[in-house]
Structures are given as structure tokens and as C-alpha cells.
Design a protein around this motif. Structure first.
Motif, PDB file in Angstrom:
ATOM      1  N   TRP A 131      78.979  76.059  10.425  1.00 11.09           N
ATOM      2  CA  TRP A 131      78.384  74.590  10.346  1.00 11.09           C
ATOM      3  C   TRP A 131      78.836  73.960   9.133  1.00 11.09           C
ATOM      4  CZ3 TRP A 131      73.482  73.004   7.861  1.00 11.09           C
ATOM      5  CH2 TRP A 131      73.044  72.074   8.700  1.00 11.09           C
ATOM      6  N   LEU A 132      78.237  74.603   8.031  1.00 15.00           N
ATOM      7  CA  LEU A 132      78.483  73.825   6.632  1.00 15.00           C
ATOM      8  C   LEU A 132      79.841  73.918   6.279  1.00 15.00           C
ATOM      9  CD1 LEU A 132      75.796  75.859   4.392  1.00 15.00           C
ATOM     10  CD2 LEU A 132      76.109  73.326   4.753  1.00 15.00           C
ATOM     11  N   LEU A 133      80.912  74.644   6.376  1.00 13.14           N
ATOM     12  CA  LEU A 133      82.086  74.656   5.986  1.00 13.14           C
ATOM     13  C   LEU A 133      83.128  73.551   7.070  1.00 13.14           C
ATOM     14  CD1 LEU A 133      82.786  78.104   4.730  1.00 13.14           C
ATOM     15  CD2 LEU A 133      82.388  75.908   3.555  1.00 13.14           C
ATOM     16  N   ARG A 134      82.830  73.718   8.285  1.00 12.46           N
ATOM     17  CA  ARG A 134      83.544  72.997   9.086  1.00 12.46           C
ATOM     18  C   ARG A 134      83.149  71.603   8.778  1.00 12.46           C
ATOM     19  NH1 ARG A 134      85.397  73.011  14.834  1.00 12.46           N
ATOM     20  NH2 ARG A 134      84.957  75.306  14.742  1.00 12.46           N
ATOM     21  N   HIS A 135      81.796  71.054   8.740  1.00  8.05           N
ATOM     22  CA  HIS A 135      81.640  69.566   8.526  1.00  8.05           C
ATOM     23  C   HIS A 135      82.006  69.236   7.136  1.00  8.05           C
ATOM     24  CE1 HIS A 135      79.524  66.062   8.761  1.00  8.05           C
ATOM     25  NE2 HIS A 135      78.978  65.989   7.519  1.00  8.05           N
ATOM     26  N   ILE A 136      82.141  70.062   6.215  1.00 11.33           N
ATOM     27  CA  ILE A 136      82.457  69.576   4.869  1.00 11.33           C
ATOM     28  C   ILE A 136      84.202  69.226   4.985  1.00 11.33           C
ATOM     29  CG2 ILE A 136      83.363  70.270   2.367  1.00 11.33           C
ATOM     30  CD1 ILE A 136      80.512  71.770   2.559  1.00 11.33           C
ATOM     31  N   VAL A 137      84.804  70.371   5.679  1.00  9.93           N
ATOM     32  CA  VAL A 137      86.091  70.336   5.621  1.00  9.93           C
ATOM     33  C   VAL A 137      86.553  69.228   6.717  1.00  9.93           C
ATOM     34  CG1 VAL A 137      88.476  71.528   6.268  1.00  9.93           C
ATOM     35  CG2 VAL A 137      86.564  72.542   4.773  1.00  9.93           C
ATOM     36  N   ALA A 138      86.182  69.049   7.841  1.00  9.66           N
ATOM     37  CA  ALA A 138      86.618  68.223   8.793  1.00  9.66           C
ATOM     38  C   ALA A 138      86.112  67.041   8.730  1.00  9.66           C
ATOM     39  CB  ALA A 138      86.074  68.648  10.243  1.00  9.66           C
ATOM     40  N   MET A 139      84.956  66.590   8.101  1.00 13.77           N
ATOM     41  CA  MET A 139      84.340  65.232   8.122  1.00 13.77           C
ATOM     42  C   MET A 139      84.283  64.603   6.628  1.00 13.77           C
ATOM     43  SD  MET A 139      83.749  64.572  11.400  1.00 13.77           S
ATOM     44  CE  MET A 139      82.797  63.200  11.486  1.00 13.77           C
ATOM     45  N   ASP A 140      83.842  65.344   5.748  1.00 14.68           N
ATOM     46  CA  ASP A 140      83.194  65.031   4.276  1.00 14.68           C
ATOM     47  C   ASP A 140      84.718  64.636   3.456  1.00 14.68           C
ATOM     48  OD1 ASP A 140      80.698  64.768   5.192  1.00 14.68           O
ATOM     49  OD2 ASP A 140      79.864  66.436   4.403  1.00 14.68           O
ATOM     50  N   ILE A 141      85.577  65.528   3.661  1.00 10.69           N
ATOM     51  CA  ILE A 141      86.724  65.271   2.711  1.00 10.69           C
ATOM     52  C   ILE A 141      87.525  64.036   2.977  1.00 10.69           C
ATOM     53  CG2 ILE A 141      89.160  65.970   2.308  1.00 10.69           C
ATOM     54  CD1 ILE A 141      87.762  68.857   2.147  1.00 10.69           C
ATOM     55  N   GLN A 142      87.273  63.676   4.209  1.00 13.11           N
ATOM     56  CA  GLN A 142      87.987  62.090   4.614  1.00 13.11           C
ATOM     57  C   GLN A 142      87.134  61.064   4.239  1.00 13.11           C
ATOM     58  OE1 GLN A 142      88.040  61.805   9.209  1.00 13.11           O
ATOM     59  NE2 GLN A 142      89.363  60.157   9.010  1.00 13.11           N
ATOM     60  N   LEU A 143      85.867  61.348   4.291  1.00 15.19           N
ATOM     61  CA  LEU A 143      84.988  60.478   3.762  1.00 15.19           C
ATOM     62  C   LEU A 143      85.035  60.130   2.317  1.00 15.19           C
ATOM     63  CD1 LEU A 143      82.557  58.375   3.554  1.00 15.19           C
ATOM     64  CD2 LEU A 143      81.098  60.262   3.606  1.00 15.19           C
ATOM     65  N   GLY A 144      85.207  61.356   1.335  1.00 17.39           N
ATOM     66  CA  GLY A 144      85.243  61.224   0.100  1.00 17.39           C
ATOM     67  C   GLY A 144      86.627  60.586  -0.195  1.00 17.39           C
ATOM     68  N   ARG A 145      87.852  60.571   0.486  1.00 15.45           N
ATOM     69  CA  ARG A 145      89.000  59.687   0.260  1.00 15.45           C
ATOM     70  C   ARG A 145      88.813  58.531   0.481  1.00 15.45           C
ATOM     71  NH1 ARG A 145      92.270  64.323   3.557  1.00 15.45           N
ATOM     72  NH2 ARG A 145      92.641  65.790   2.032  1.00 15.45           N
ATOM     73  N   ALA A 146      88.164  58.121   1.530  1.00 16.29           N
ATOM     74  CA  ALA A 146      88.013  56.534   1.708  1.00 16.29           C
ATOM     75  C   ALA A 146      87.000  56.186   0.543  1.00 16.29           C
ATOM     76  CB  ALA A 146      87.130  56.599   2.942  1.00 16.29           C
ATOM     77  N   LEU A 147      86.009  56.894   0.178  1.00 14.05           N
ATOM     78  CA  LEU A 147      85.193  56.318  -1.063  1.00 14.05           C
ATOM     79  C   LEU A 147      85.964  56.113  -2.249  1.00 14.05           C
ATOM     80  CD1 LEU A 147      82.163  58.318  -0.360  1.00 14.05           C
ATOM     81  CD2 LEU A 147      82.067  55.983  -0.285  1.00 14.05           C
TER      82      LEU A 147
END
Length: 160
Positions: A131-147
Motif C-alpha cells: 500500500w505505501l510503496l505502490r502509492h508513493i511510486v504510482a501516484m506521488d512521484i508524478q505529483l512531485g514532478r508536477a509540483l
């Protein structure tokens, strides 16, 4: 296969290895590049590792306390992410917020099953790991790039 045990296939994760019982070690591979998000992830990972340790020691009471802390910390972390998304008019905000809602719902379900002794601490930790790693890699890295790509955000979004 990458360093955290994900098998990658066409930019998504098809399976997780069975090594999800191990601790999560922070690395640059899961760094989002936004301090507020990365700090939250470090805290969530620390809680996961503490839950894993407590469950291996068969300390149900302490595991329960840590699970409650993880749930609260996760909800607070998601609120930070959602605030950052709204500050840049993030195009994937609706999907990301829905993922947050689903994750919190599934987390609550899994914890209830653990409390009712329908699943083991090991199964719960395997779920948390994925749950933790999937969300970080699949969703949050993309958000970080956008930010980071948003002028004026300096990769950290609006001031909080």
C-alpha cells in the motif's frame, strides 16, 4: 525488478514479490522531491517499520496503538498532498484524491480484520508494505514532478 521488490511492466506494477514482510528502507528511488511529501512518507515508513517490529514481537496492544497512529498520520499526510495539489490546479487531483479515499477505506478494513483476528499481523504488514510503496511510486512521484514543474512553487507547493 527494482530495489523494493516491484516487478515493473508497462509503467505500472503487475505484481509484488512475497518479500513484503521486510522493513522499508528510505531511498532516493522513492523520493518525490518535495520536502513536505517526502517528510510525510518518511514518517509513514517509520510507523510501518514499527508496526512490523511490534507484530513480530507478538505485541498486539502496541501494534494496535501504532496502527491507529499510522491511520491518523496517513490521513494528515493525504490532507497535505491534497492542499499542494489544489495550490497548482493539479490535473490528476480528482484521481489522486479518490485513491486516497480508497486507501484509507481499505486500510480501515484491513485493520478491522486484524483486530477481529481474521487476518494475521504478517498479512497486514504485507498489505501495508504494498500500500505505501505502490502509492508513493504510482501516484506521488508524478505529483512531485508536477509540483516541481510549476513556476513559483519551488517544488514545495504553497507555503503552509
Amino acid at each position: 525488478m527494482n530495489s523494493w521488490g516491484f516487478a515493473m511492466k508497462e509503467d505500472h506494477f503487475s505484481t509484488f514479490e512475497e518479500r513484503r514482510w521486510r522493513p522499508i528502507v528510505w531511498s532516493t528511488a522513492i523520493e518525490v522531491g518535495v520536502e513536505a511529501i517526502d517528510d510525510g512518507h518518511r514518517g509513514l515508513i517509520d510507523l510501518y517499520n514499527s508496526i512490523r517490529e511490534a507484530s513480530q514481537l507478538k505485541d498486539r496492544a502496541w501494534t494496535g496503538v501504532l496502527l491507529e497512529r499510522l491511520g491518523n498520520a496517513t490521513a494528515a499526510h493525504f490532507a497535505v498532498e491534497e492542499s499542494l495539489m489544489s495550490g497548482i490546479d493539479y490535473e490528476h487531483a480528482t484521481t489522486h484524491k479518490e485513491e486516497h479515499r480508497k486507501l484509507l477505506e481499505e486500510f480501515a478494513y484491513q485493520v478491522d480484520d486484524w483486530r477481529d483476528r481474521h487476518n494475521s499481523a504478517e498479512l497486514l504488514c504485507r498489505f501495508l508494505y504494498a500500500w505505501l510503496l505502490r502509492h508513493i511510486v504510482a501516484m506521488d512521484i508524478q505529483l512531485g514532478r508536477a509540483l516541481q514543474a510549476t513556476p513559483g512553487s519551488n517544488g514545495s507547493g504553497p507555503a503552509s
